[in-house]
Design a protein around this motif. Structure first.
Motif, PDB file in Angstrom:
ATOM      1  N   GLN A   2       0.705  -1.106   0.214  1.00 38.37           N
ATOM      2  CA  GLN A   2      -0.037  -0.025  -0.111  1.00 38.37           C
ATOM      3  C   GLN A   2       0.846   1.511   0.059  1.00 38.37           C
ATOM      4  OE1 GLN A   2      -0.718  -1.786   3.473  1.00 38.37           O
ATOM      5  NE2 GLN A   2       0.528  -0.437   4.726  1.00 38.37           N
ATOM      6  N   LEU A   3       0.338   2.398  -0.546  1.00 41.38           N
ATOM      7  CA  LEU A   3       0.904   3.506  -0.679  1.00 41.38           C
ATOM      8  C   LEU A   3       1.218   4.317   0.841  1.00 41.38           C
ATOM      9  CD1 LEU A   3      -0.091   5.326  -3.829  1.00 41.38           C
ATOM     10  CD2 LEU A   3       2.104   4.135  -3.439  1.00 41.38           C
ATOM     11  N   GLN A   4      -0.141   4.112   1.570  1.00 43.91           N
ATOM     12  CA  GLN A   4      -0.135   4.927   2.900  1.00 43.91           C
ATOM     13  C   GLN A   4       0.278   3.830   3.989  1.00 43.91           C
ATOM     14  OE1 GLN A   4      -4.145   6.470   2.456  1.00 43.91           O
ATOM     15  NE2 GLN A   4      -3.397   8.419   2.847  1.00 43.91           N
ATOM     16  N   ASN A   5       0.595   4.607   5.067  1.00 44.87           N
ATOM     17  CA  ASN A   5       0.757   3.738   6.308  1.00 44.87           C
ATOM     18  C   ASN A   5      -0.471   2.958   6.963  1.00 44.87           C
ATOM     19  OD1 ASN A   5       3.381   4.653   6.199  1.00 44.87           O
ATOM     20  ND2 ASN A   5       3.207   6.083   7.813  1.00 44.87           N
ATOM     21  N   SER A   6      -0.287   1.892   7.429  1.00 43.22           N
ATOM     22  CA  SER A   6      -1.421   1.488   8.258  1.00 43.22           C
ATOM     23  C   SER A   6      -0.984   1.263   9.784  1.00 43.22           C
ATOM     24  CB  SER A   6      -1.719  -0.186   7.570  1.00 43.22           C
ATOM     25  OG  SER A   6      -0.828  -0.741   7.875  1.00 43.22           O
ATOM     26  N   PRO A   7      -1.987   0.873  10.608  1.00 48.72           N
ATOM     27  CA  PRO A   7      -1.460   0.673  11.782  1.00 48.72           C
ATOM     28  C   PRO A   7      -0.378  -0.555  12.113  1.00 48.72           C
ATOM     29  CG  PRO A   7      -4.011   0.778  11.785  1.00 48.72           C
ATOM     30  CD  PRO A   7      -3.331   0.892  10.163  1.00 48.72           C
ATOM     31  N   ARG A   9       2.189  -1.379   9.683  1.00 47.43           N
ATOM     32  CA  ARG A   9       3.390  -1.102   8.779  1.00 47.43           C
ATOM     33  C   ARG A   9       3.262  -0.095   8.103  1.00 47.43           C
ATOM     34  NH1 ARG A   9       2.847  -6.207   5.344  1.00 47.43           N
ATOM     35  NH2 ARG A   9       5.130  -5.774   5.316  1.00 47.43           N
ATOM     36  N   TYR A  10       4.472   0.482   7.544  1.00 40.70           N
ATOM     37  CA  TYR A  10       4.802   1.527   6.873  1.00 40.70           C
ATOM     38  C   TYR A  10       4.385   1.313   5.377  1.00 40.70           C
ATOM     39  CZ  TYR A  10       7.247   3.596  10.554  1.00 40.70           C
ATOM     40  OH  TYR A  10       7.564   3.899  12.090  1.00 40.70           O
ATOM     41  N   GLY A  11       3.923   2.551   4.659  1.00 42.52           N
ATOM     42  CA  GLY A  11       3.388   2.278   3.309  1.00 42.52           C
ATOM     43  C   GLY A  11       4.755   2.723   2.410  1.00 42.52           C
ATOM     44  N   LEU A  12       4.614   2.531   1.111  1.00 46.16           N
ATOM     45  CA  LEU A  12       5.656   2.496   0.137  1.00 46.16           C
ATOM     46  C   LEU A  12       6.329   4.022   0.247  1.00 46.16           C
ATOM     47  CD1 LEU A  12       7.272   1.207  -2.082  1.00 46.16           C
ATOM     48  CD2 LEU A  12       5.637   1.880  -3.732  1.00 46.16           C
ATOM     49  N   ILE A  13       5.307   5.059   0.368  1.00 44.92           N
ATOM     50  CA  ILE A  13       5.758   6.403   0.235  1.00 44.92           C
ATOM     51  C   ILE A  13       6.596   6.650   1.474  1.00 44.92           C
ATOM     52  CG2 ILE A  13       5.069   8.876   0.059  1.00 44.92           C
ATOM     53  CD1 ILE A  13       2.668   7.948  -1.443  1.00 44.92           C
ATOM     54  N   ALA A  14       6.167   6.521   2.635  1.00 44.79           N
ATOM     55  CA  ALA A  14       7.188   6.667   3.829  1.00 44.79           C
ATOM     56  C   ALA A  14       8.453   5.866   3.725  1.00 44.79           C
ATOM     57  CB  ALA A  14       6.374   6.107   5.070  1.00 44.79           C
ATOM     58  N   ILE A  15       8.255   4.734   2.992  1.00 42.21           N
ATOM     59  CA  ILE A  15       9.678   3.766   2.901  1.00 42.21           C
ATOM     60  C   ILE A  15      10.436   4.488   2.046  1.00 42.21           C
ATOM     61  CG2 ILE A  15      10.495   1.498   2.488  1.00 42.21           C
ATOM     62  CD1 ILE A  15       7.893   0.444   3.523  1.00 42.21           C
ATOM     63  N   LEU A  16      10.204   4.828   0.968  1.00 44.85           N
ATOM     64  CA  LEU A  16      10.924   5.525   0.000  1.00 44.85           C
ATOM     65  C   LEU A  16      11.416   6.818   0.406  1.00 44.85           C
ATOM     66  CD1 LEU A  16       8.985   4.593  -3.253  1.00 44.85           C
ATOM     67  CD2 LEU A  16      11.208   3.657  -2.340  1.00 44.85           C
ATOM     68  N   ILE A  17      10.810   7.585   1.113  1.00 49.45           N
ATOM     69  CA  ILE A  17      11.297   8.894   1.844  1.00 49.45           C
ATOM     70  C   ILE A  17      12.189   8.399   2.535  1.00 49.45           C
ATOM     71  CG2 ILE A  17      10.634  11.058   2.997  1.00 49.45           C
ATOM     72  CD1 ILE A  17       7.996  11.159   1.314  1.00 49.45           C
ATOM     73  N   TRP A  69       3.639  14.652   4.477  1.00 46.63           N
ATOM     74  CA  TRP A  69       3.156  13.356   4.305  1.00 46.63           C
ATOM     75  C   TRP A  69       2.958  12.549   6.044  1.00 46.63           C
ATOM     76  CZ3 TRP A  69       0.691  10.466   1.090  1.00 46.63           C
ATOM     77  CH2 TRP A  69       0.744   9.043   1.244  1.00 46.63           C
ATOM     78  N   ARG A  70       3.720  12.845   6.832  1.00 43.08           N
ATOM     79  CA  ARG A  70       3.722  12.438   7.992  1.00 43.08           C
ATOM     80  C   ARG A  70       2.703  12.857   9.096  1.00 43.08           C
ATOM     81  NH1 ARG A  70       8.694  10.835  12.112  1.00 43.08           N
ATOM     82  NH2 ARG A  70       7.309  10.634  13.975  1.00 43.08           N
ATOM     83  N   ALA A  71       2.205  14.381   8.509  1.00 37.88           N
ATOM     84  CA  ALA A  71       1.156  15.026   9.391  1.00 37.88           C
ATOM     85  C   ALA A  71      -0.066  14.441   8.609  1.00 37.88           C
ATOM     86  CB  ALA A  71       1.372  16.517   9.065  1.00 37.88           C
ATOM     87  N   VAL A  72      -0.303  14.144   7.605  1.00 40.41           N
ATOM     88  CA  VAL A  72      -1.748  13.488   7.014  1.00 40.41           C
ATOM     89  C   VAL A  72      -1.554  12.258   7.136  1.00 40.41           C
ATOM     90  CG1 VAL A  72      -1.960  15.615   5.811  1.00 40.41           C
ATOM     91  CG2 VAL A  72      -0.767  13.634   4.481  1.00 40.41           C
ATOM     92  N   ASN A  73      -0.629  11.375   7.638  1.00 40.22           N
ATOM     93  CA  ASN A  73      -0.850   9.826   7.460  1.00 40.22           C
ATOM     94  C   ASN A  73      -0.494   9.277   8.930  1.00 40.22           C
ATOM     95  OD1 ASN A  73      -0.526   7.523   5.985  1.00 40.22           O
ATOM     96  ND2 ASN A  73       1.049   8.245   4.757  1.00 40.22           N
ATOM     97  N   GLN A  74      -1.254   8.398   9.279  1.00 36.71           N
ATOM     98  CA  GLN A  74      -0.820   7.900  10.592  1.00 36.71           C
ATOM     99  C   GLN A  74       0.581   6.966  10.524  1.00 36.71           C
ATOM    100  OE1 GLN A  74      -3.765   4.616  11.210  1.00 36.71           O
ATOM    101  NE2 GLN A  74      -3.548   4.020   9.255  1.00 36.71           N
TER     102      GLN A  74
END
Length: 181
Positions: A2-7, A9-17, A69-74
């Motif tokens: 998934q692109l976004q984080n979930s409760p 795991r981290y999502g692809l965007i957070a991991i790549l950044i 991204w961190r502000a709008v993503n759990q």
């Protein structure tokens, strides 16, 4: 993935950044450490600082996106086996890393623009000075830049050691979550 984080795991965007910033910071530190000993007659005397400044300014943009991204993503919840002090220290370390990164980038920018000149980012665009000429700013910003970058390296080493401790000793999923596994 998934692109976004979930409760969990981290999502692809957070991991790549995360990994883009980590590799870039290590590269900038190595380049900065190497280039301070260059002499005027060295072929890289002008080129290395130009590359360093350009990448640093691009990193500033990536970090702004990362904060947004961190502000709008759990963030994923801490793993059940994590102790309270581990959760608190990880939170403090992350926040301090963010702060130090911005201090290093802003002080680096101030070093280069203290004489009122702009910074060319790979010839693509220029970032103007916001201070104009300020006597002594280059030296003060240089000291702040020097110590903040060393603090980043030290804290990043502790951060990496913590991730390895969770992976090797605790055998939990902390590191694997940031690797997308």
């Amino acid at each position: 993935m998934q692109l976004q984080n979930s409760p969990e795991r981290y999502g692809l965007i957070a991991i790549l950044i995360h990994w883009l910033v980590a590799v870039t910071v290590i590269g900038l530190f190595a380049l900065g450490y190497w280039m301070v000993d260059l002499t005027y007659y060295d072929d890289w005397y002008k080129r290395a600082p130009d590359i360093h400044r350009s990448i640093g300014l691009l990193l500033f943009g990536v970090m702004l996106l990362r904060v947004l991204w961190r502000a709008v993503n759990q963030n994923p919840a801490p793993l059940p086996g994590h102790r309270r002090w581990e959760v608190i220290s990880a939170h403090l370390a992350h926040n301090l890393l963010y702060l130090l990164l911005f201090v290093a980038m802003i002080s680096g920018y101030l070093i280069s623009t203290a004489d009122g000149s702009s910074i060319s980012v790979f010839g693509w665009f220029d970032v103007p000075s916001v201070t104009g000429q300020v006597k002594g700013l280059e030296d003060t910003a240089g000291t702040v830049h020097y110590w903040s970058t060393w603090a980043i390296v030290a804290l990043a080493a502790v951060h990496a050691a913590g991730a390895l401790k969770h992976h090797v000793i605790d055998r939990d999923r902390t590191l694997r979550r940031m690797l997308g596994m």
